[in-house]
Design an enzyme around this catalytic site. Sequence first.
Site, PDB file in Angstrom:
ATOM      1  N   ASP A  30       1.282   7.489  11.220  1.00 21.19           N
ATOM      2  CA  ASP A  30       2.275   8.463  11.680  1.00 21.19           C
ATOM      3  C   ASP A  30       1.687   9.869  11.552  1.00 21.19           C
ATOM      4  O   ASP A  30       1.051  10.207  10.549  1.00 21.19           O
ATOM      5  CB  ASP A  30       3.553   8.338  10.844  1.00 21.19           C
ATOM      6  CG  ASP A  30       4.733   9.026  11.517  1.00 21.19           C
ATOM      7  OD1 ASP A  30       5.681   8.319  11.894  1.00 21.19           O
ATOM      8  OD2 ASP A  30       4.702  10.269  11.676  1.00 21.19           O
ATOM      9  N   ILE A  31       1.896  10.680  12.562  1.00 20.04           N
ATOM     10  CA  ILE A  31       1.348  12.030  12.589  1.00 20.04           C
ATOM     11  C   ILE A  31       2.015  12.933  11.545  1.00 20.04           C
ATOM     12  O   ILE A  31       1.462  13.953  11.149  1.00 20.04           O
ATOM     13  CB  ILE A  31       1.508  12.619  14.019  1.00 20.04           C
ATOM     14  CG1 ILE A  31       0.460  13.663  14.308  1.00 20.04           C
ATOM     15  CG2 ILE A  31       2.907  13.138  14.266  1.00 20.04           C
ATOM     16  CD1 ILE A  31       0.350  14.026  15.794  1.00 20.04           C
ATOM     17  N   ASN A  86      14.015   2.648  13.294  1.00 18.65           N
ATOM     18  CA  ASN A  86      15.081   3.529  13.771  1.00 18.65           C
ATOM     19  C   ASN A  86      15.449   3.106  15.189  1.00 18.65           C
ATOM     20  O   ASN A  86      14.565   2.955  16.036  1.00 18.65           O
ATOM     21  CB  ASN A  86      14.606   4.978  13.754  1.00 18.65           C
ATOM     22  CG  ASN A  86      14.333   5.480  12.347  1.00 18.65           C
ATOM     23  OD1 ASN A  86      15.068   5.167  11.417  1.00 18.65           O
ATOM     24  ND2 ASN A  86      13.267   6.246  12.182  1.00 18.65           N
ATOM     25  N   HIS A  99       9.116   0.679  17.582  1.00 20.16           N
ATOM     26  CA  HIS A  99       8.061   0.751  16.570  1.00 20.16           C
ATOM     27  C   HIS A  99       8.636   0.420  15.208  1.00 20.16           C
ATOM     28  O   HIS A  99       9.789   0.728  14.908  1.00 20.16           O
ATOM     29  CB  HIS A  99       7.400   2.135  16.541  1.00 20.16           C
ATOM     30  CG  HIS A  99       8.351   3.280  16.480  1.00 20.16           C
ATOM     31  ND1 HIS A  99       9.047   3.736  17.588  1.00 20.16           N
ATOM     32  CD2 HIS A  99       8.737   4.068  15.447  1.00 20.16           C
ATOM     33  CE1 HIS A  99       9.807   4.759  17.233  1.00 20.16           C
ATOM     34  NE2 HIS A  99       9.649   4.969  15.939  1.00 20.16           N
TER      35      HIS A  99
HETATM   36  P1  AMP Z   1      11.423   7.595  15.161  1.00 15.03           P
HETATM   37  O1  AMP Z   1      11.466   7.398  16.664  1.00 15.03           O
HETATM   38  O2  AMP Z   1      12.530   8.466  14.674  1.00 15.03           O
HETATM   39  O3  AMP Z   1      11.364   6.299  14.402  1.00 15.03           O
HETATM   40  O4  AMP Z   1      10.106   8.372  14.784  1.00 15.03           O
HETATM   41  C1  AMP Z   1       9.011   8.536  15.622  1.00 15.03           C
HETATM   42  C2  AMP Z   1       7.817   8.803  14.744  1.00 15.03           C
HETATM   43  O5  AMP Z   1       6.692   8.995  15.600  1.00 15.03           O
HETATM   44  C3  AMP Z   1       7.908  10.045  13.861  1.00 15.03           C
HETATM   45  O6  AMP Z   1       7.774   9.633  12.503  1.00 15.03           O
HETATM   46  C4  AMP Z   1       6.757  10.917  14.321  1.00 15.03           C
HETATM   47  O7  AMP Z   1       6.120  11.597  13.267  1.00 15.03           O
HETATM   48  C5  AMP Z   1       5.832   9.907  14.972  1.00 15.03           C
HETATM   49  N1  AMP Z   1       4.967  10.448  16.015  1.00 15.03           N
HETATM   50  C6  AMP Z   1       5.323  11.223  17.067  1.00 15.03           C
HETATM   51  N2  AMP Z   1       4.256  11.496  17.830  1.00 15.03           N
HETATM   52  C7  AMP Z   1       3.189  10.884  17.251  1.00 15.03           C
HETATM   53  C8  AMP Z   1       1.807  10.794  17.568  1.00 15.03           C
HETATM   54  N3  AMP Z   1       1.289  11.401  18.635  1.00 15.03           N
HETATM   55  N4  AMP Z   1       1.004  10.082  16.739  1.00 15.03           N
HETATM   56  C9  AMP Z   1       1.518   9.479  15.643  1.00 15.03           C
HETATM   57  N5  AMP Z   1       2.813   9.509  15.308  1.00 15.03           N
HETATM   58  C10 AMP Z   1       3.643  10.208  16.094  1.00 15.03           C
END
Ligand code: AMP
Length: 116
Positions: A30-31, A86, A99
């Site tokens: 995760d970024i 989520n 995811h």
């Molecule tokens: P959620 O949809 O709320 O479960 O969270 C989406 C997750 O994706 C968040 O924790 C972000 O930090 C992560 N995220 C968004 N863009 C990227 C990316 N380019 N690379 C890695 N993680 C990401």
Amino acid sequence: MSDCIFCKIIEGKIPCKKVYEDGDMLAFHDINPQAPVHFMIVPKKHVDSLARAGEPDAPVLGRMLAVAARLAREQGSPDGFRTIVNTGRIGRQDVYHLHIHILGGPDPLPRMIARE
Ligand code: AMP
Ligand code: ZN
């Protein structure tokens, strides 16, 4: 899906810190990590969310869960981890490509979810 950030990561158009890949799934860090170990496992097939998954997706979803423990151990969470999916508006999903978050680390995580 052309405007999906995780599809772009899967296609190699956006870089990621890869944890694992096979024909069905990709795992990457995760970024914006919320724990010492925080990566996610995504199916290569675009599915919007768990609310949109169907029974044909079950084998891949099952495999995603089945590899989680090994990947978590390899990433530094030796004795368990937390999975979070989520889902939709109520689940506060931000990225609409299904995811599984895997969170862990060397020490126990805080208990569940803090209220805002
Ligand atoms: P959620 O949809 O709320 O479960 O969270 C989406 C997750 O994706 C968040 O924790 C972000 O930090 C992560 N995220 C968004 N863009 C990227 C990316 N380019 N690379 C890695 N993680 C990401
Ligand atoms: Zn996608």
